[in-house]
Each structure stands twice: as structure tokens, then as C-alpha cells.
Motif scaffolding. Structure first.
Motif, short mmCIF file in Angstrom:
data_model
loop_
_atom_site.label_atom_id
_atom_site.label_comp_id
_atom_site.label_asym_id
_atom_site.label_seq_id
_atom_site.Cartn_x
_atom_site.Cartn_y
_atom_site.Cartn_z
N GLU A 96 -5.12 4.81 -0.04
CA GLU A 96 -6.19 5.56 -0.30
C GLU A 96 -6.20 6.66 0.67
O GLU A 96 -6.51 7.89 0.71
CB GLU A 96 -7.66 4.89 -0.28
CG GLU A 96 -7.90 4.28 -1.64
CD GLU A 96 -7.76 5.02 -2.90
OE1 GLU A 96 -8.01 6.22 -2.89
OE2 GLU A 96 -8.07 4.32 -3.97
N ALA A 97 -6.03 6.18 2.02
CA ALA A 97 -5.75 7.24 3.19
C ALA A 97 -4.67 8.05 3.05
O ALA A 97 -4.86 9.17 3.59
CB ALA A 97 -5.71 6.33 4.55
N SER A 98 -3.87 7.73 2.35
CA SER A 98 -2.44 8.47 2.18
C SER A 98 -2.43 9.47 0.87
O SER A 98 -1.97 10.61 1.28
CB SER A 98 -1.30 7.61 2.19
OG SER A 98 -1.21 6.69 3.00
N THR A 121 7.26 3.72 0.71
CA THR A 121 7.19 2.52 -0.07
C THR A 121 8.58 2.20 -0.73
O THR A 121 8.78 1.81 -1.53
CB THR A 121 6.22 2.36 -1.12
OG1 THR A 121 6.56 3.84 -1.81
CG2 THR A 121 4.64 2.68 -0.54
N HIS A 122 9.64 3.13 -0.22
CA HIS A 122 11.14 2.94 -0.97
C HIS A 122 11.71 2.21 0.04
O HIS A 122 12.09 2.33 1.35
CB HIS A 122 11.65 4.43 -0.56
CG HIS A 122 13.06 4.51 -1.40
ND1 HIS A 122 14.10 3.97 -1.02
CD2 HIS A 122 13.26 5.13 -2.65
CE1 HIS A 122 15.11 4.18 -1.73
NE2 HIS A 122 14.56 4.92 -2.86
N ALA A 123 12.09 0.84 -0.50
CA ALA A 123 12.68 0.08 0.09
C ALA A 123 13.97 0.19 0.71
O ALA A 123 14.14 -0.13 1.99
CB ALA A 123 13.02 -1.31 -0.82
N GLY A 142 -3.10 5.34 10.11
CA GLY A 142 -3.55 4.55 9.37
C GLY A 142 -2.96 5.03 7.80
O GLY A 142 -3.62 4.68 6.91
N ARG A 143 -2.00 5.55 7.75
CA ARG A 143 -1.17 5.91 6.49
C ARG A 143 0.15 5.24 6.23
O ARG A 143 0.69 4.74 7.03
CB ARG A 143 -1.27 7.38 6.29
CG ARG A 143 -2.72 8.14 6.53
CD ARG A 143 -2.39 9.65 6.44
NE ARG A 143 -3.55 10.27 6.51
CZ ARG A 143 -3.82 11.63 6.45
NH1 ARG A 143 -2.54 12.47 6.22
NH2 ARG A 143 -5.14 12.14 6.36
N VAL A 144 0.23 5.33 4.91
CA VAL A 144 1.78 4.96 4.49
C VAL A 144 2.65 5.85 4.74
O VAL A 144 2.66 7.09 4.46
CB VAL A 144 1.68 4.53 2.87
CG1 VAL A 144 3.07 4.37 2.73
CG2 VAL A 144 0.58 3.87 2.27
N PHE A 173 5.72 7.10 -1.82
CA PHE A 173 5.76 7.70 -0.50
C PHE A 173 7.22 7.48 -0.04
O PHE A 173 7.59 6.36 -0.19
CB PHE A 173 4.73 6.90 0.31
CG PHE A 173 3.35 7.20 -0.06
CD1 PHE A 173 2.48 8.25 0.06
CD2 PHE A 173 2.75 6.07 -0.70
CE1 PHE A 173 1.14 8.40 -0.29
CE2 PHE A 173 1.63 6.09 -1.08
CZ PHE A 173 0.49 7.16 -1.01
N ARG A 174 7.80 8.69 0.56
CA ARG A 174 9.13 8.68 0.79
C ARG A 174 9.08 9.20 2.13
O ARG A 174 10.25 10.05 2.26
CB ARG A 174 10.06 9.49 -0.09
CG ARG A 174 10.12 9.03 -1.70
CD ARG A 174 10.72 7.82 -1.58
NE ARG A 174 12.22 7.98 -1.51
CZ ARG A 174 13.18 8.34 -2.45
NH1 ARG A 174 12.75 8.38 -3.68
NH2 ARG A 174 14.42 8.66 -2.31
#
Length: 341
Positions: free
Chosen positions: A82-84, A108-110, A103-105, A12-13
Motif C-alpha cells: 500500500e505504501a508503494s 518483487t521479481h525473484a 517503507g516501500r517495496v 515492482f521491478r
């Protein structure tokens, strides 16, 4: 070789925007960070979060050193994944910036998470504003730490490489450490008197060098690595800083490394470089803030290439990126960063 979490492209970005029209916009208490401080990315994010004093604005959920799901992910993160994305394939891995409203992402990109923290949540404050262009310095520090420290140290300790390849990698590592040693001769931190995200990059790389990569270097190599007294004194000093010390989980780092590492232990494992334990009581980090111009200038530097894993060696003293492109060798990186530092 060093242990890593599953090394895949970030799933996810999403980015934090400047206003409500962006969808994800900066609002206190809307977002949450989920990080494993035993992972270099997680440690960088956790320290930067404390350095910016965001404890009351953006909460952090620390994760255990080792994943608890069979696929190498974390069960606590699975509902967010899963929600995303319905039936998301692959592990639910940190780091995660999540949105409590949906409730979503978000991401995940540091590197992008780091950049958004500084740019949109730094807030006004009394910190000195560094000269324009410091964001380029921070990006250069990030690249040097990824390629000139972490990747070079990993290649220098590969038991399946020949002597020439290990020697070349060690020389690249020492070249980079020497550059940082000279930089610290003029100020306590890389960009002045106080630590910034550039220092977070370097400090985490030094932690990994001593607690992870050292296990695969021979004693002579470790002795040469220790020959940078300013650099290691700087690392030791930051280990007692209230924004750094609470997040350093030495046992977790070692546990994570030994759980996944398949490399051969070398004589350097017996030669500890730094005593990372804080020199005094460790309190929660104070609300250190930065000025808005500083947030704008150094926030963009969070997107350090290679943050999710070091690139592979090409065998000619060069470094190849994840998609086969040829990146500068250590001397080219050193020359570029020296110009900017």
C-alpha cells in the motif's frame, strides 16, 4: 498440478544500483527480504542469501507456508504494498525486497532480487573466481531447471494429458537430469568445488521434483527419475550444507502443495527419492563470501526466465512462454546448456 502462489507479473521491478545516484544503492541494513521458503522462489532467495553470508547485512523475514489473506496474499506484506502503490490491486505476495528508509517495496521479481544480492552485496572474499562467461552458464542452468525439470515434471504428471504428451514430457525431464548427472561426474558442484547460485537453482528444482511433482508421477516414471545416483547424492549432500539446510521446510512445502493442488495423486507419491533431513546438526550458515569479480560474473544470472511459474506446454514437445512465444524444446535446451557447461 503443482501449487503456486498467485501467478501474476511482478508488481515492482526496482533494482539496486551501484552508487547513491541510483536511488536504491547498496547500504548495509537498509533493505529487508520477505520470503516464504515453502515457495521455490523464496527458497532460492533464502539459500542464496545464506550462501553469500548476508545475515548481518540484509535481514530476512520468513513467512508462513500458506498465505493468510483471502486473496492469496500475506497481511504482513500489505502495508509495504500500500505504501508503494495506493490501493494496490491483487494479493500482497512474496518474495519482496523492501527498503527500510522509505517503507516501500523495491522489487518483487525473484530473478532480479537474486541478481542484485550477488552483484551488490557479495563483498570481497577468498573464493576462487570462475572463468569468464560463467554467468551465461548460470542462466542456462536456471532455464533448464524451470523448463527441463519443473515444467517437464509437471506436464509428465498431468492426469488430463494423453499418454503421448506425458511420455514426451518425461523423456524431456530424463534428458535434463542426465545432463546434470554427467556434469557432476567431474566436480562436486556444477561450477567447481563449492556451491554457487547455479547449484541453488538445481537444488531447489530437485527438492520440488521429489516433494511436489513426484506425487503426480506413476511409479515407473519415479523409478526412472531415481536412476541418476550422482545427482541425487549431490542433492542429499547439499541438504546438509549450512547455507541450504536451515531453509528447507519440508512440512511447509507439502502443506502448500496440498492446500492448492487440484491434480490427481499417482503411484509415485509412495516412492520417496531422497531423505532430505540433514545428516548432522544444522547451524546458521557461516559468512561465506565471494570475490568482487565473482559477484560481477554470476550475479547477473539471477534473472532466470520463468522463475515465477513454469510456461505452458504447446502439445508438440515444445514449450511456450507466458506471452505465446515458442521456446526451445528440451533437446534444444539440452544442447545449448551442454555447450556452455
Amino acid at each position: 498440478m503443482s501449487a503456486t502462489f498467485p501467478n501474476a507479473a511482478p508488481s515492482f521491478r526496482g533494482r539496486i544500483g551501484g552508487d547513491a545516484r541510483s536511488g536504491y544503492y547498496p547500504v548495509p541494513h537498509r533493505y529487508r527480504l520477505h520470503v516464504a521458503p515453502s515457495c521455490p522462489d523464496g527458497l532460492r532467495i533464502a539459500v542464496t542469501h545464506s550462501l553469500l553470508g548476508l545475515g548481518a547485512t540484509l535481514p530476512v523475514t520468513p513467512l508462513p507456508a500458506l498465505p493468510d489473506a483471502p486473496d492469496g496474499g500475506y497481511t504482513a506484506l500489505r502495508p509495504l504494498y500500500e505504501a508503494s502503490a495506493h490501493r494496490h490491486p491483487g494479493p500482497a505476495a512474496p518474495p519482496v525486497l523492501s527498503d527500510a528508509w522509505t517503507g516501500r517495496v523495491v522489487s518483487t521479481h525473484a530473478g532480479e532480487i537474486l541478481g542484485d544480492l550477488v552483484r551488490h552485496f557479495g563483498g570481497p572474499g577468498s573464493r576462487d573466481v570462475p572463468p569468464a562467461g560463467r554467468e551465461a552458464v548460470t542462466r542456462a542452468v536456471g532455464r533448464l531447471c524451470d523448463q527441463g525439470v519443473s515444467d517437464a515434471a509437471q506436464r509428465a504428471g498431468r492426469s488430463d494429458a494423453d499418454d503421448a504428451a506425458r511420455s514426451a514430457a518425461l523423456e524431456g525431464l530424463l534428458l535434463t537430469l542426465g545432463m546434470f548427472e554427467r556434469r557432476l561426474s567431474g566436480s562436486p558442484c556444477l561450477l567447481g568445488e563449492e556451491p554457487t547460485p547455479a547449484d541453488v537453482h538445481l537444488w531447489v528444482a530437485l527438492v520440488q521434483l521429489d516433494t511436489v511433482h513426484r506425487w503426480h508421477l506413476d511409479a515407473a516414471a519415479v523409478h526412472r527419475v531415481t536412476g541418476h545416483p550422482r545427482l541425487w547424492a549431490y542433492a542429499r549432500r547439499l541438504a546438509s550444507h549450512p547455507a541450504f539446510a536451515p531453509h528447507l521446510d519440508l512440512e511447509g512445502i507439502v502443506l502448500r502443495h496440498h492446500a492448492h493442488c487440484r491434480g490427481r495423486e499417482a503411484a509415485g507419491a509412495a516412492v520417496r527419492i531422497v531423505d532430505w533431513r540433514p545428516t548432522g546438526p544444522v547451524d546458521r550458515a557461516p559468512a561465506v563470501t565471494v570475490s568482487e569479480p565473482l559477484a560481477e560474473r554470476i550475479g547477473r544470472a539471477g534473472g532466470s526466465e520463468g522463475a515465477s511459474g513454469g510456461p505452458a506446454a504447446s502439445g508438440r514437445g515444445e514449450v511456450r512462454g507466458g506471452r505465446g512465444q515458442e521456446l526451445p524444446g528440451p533437446r534444444s535446451l539440452h544442447a545449448t546448456a551442454s555447450d556452455q557447461l
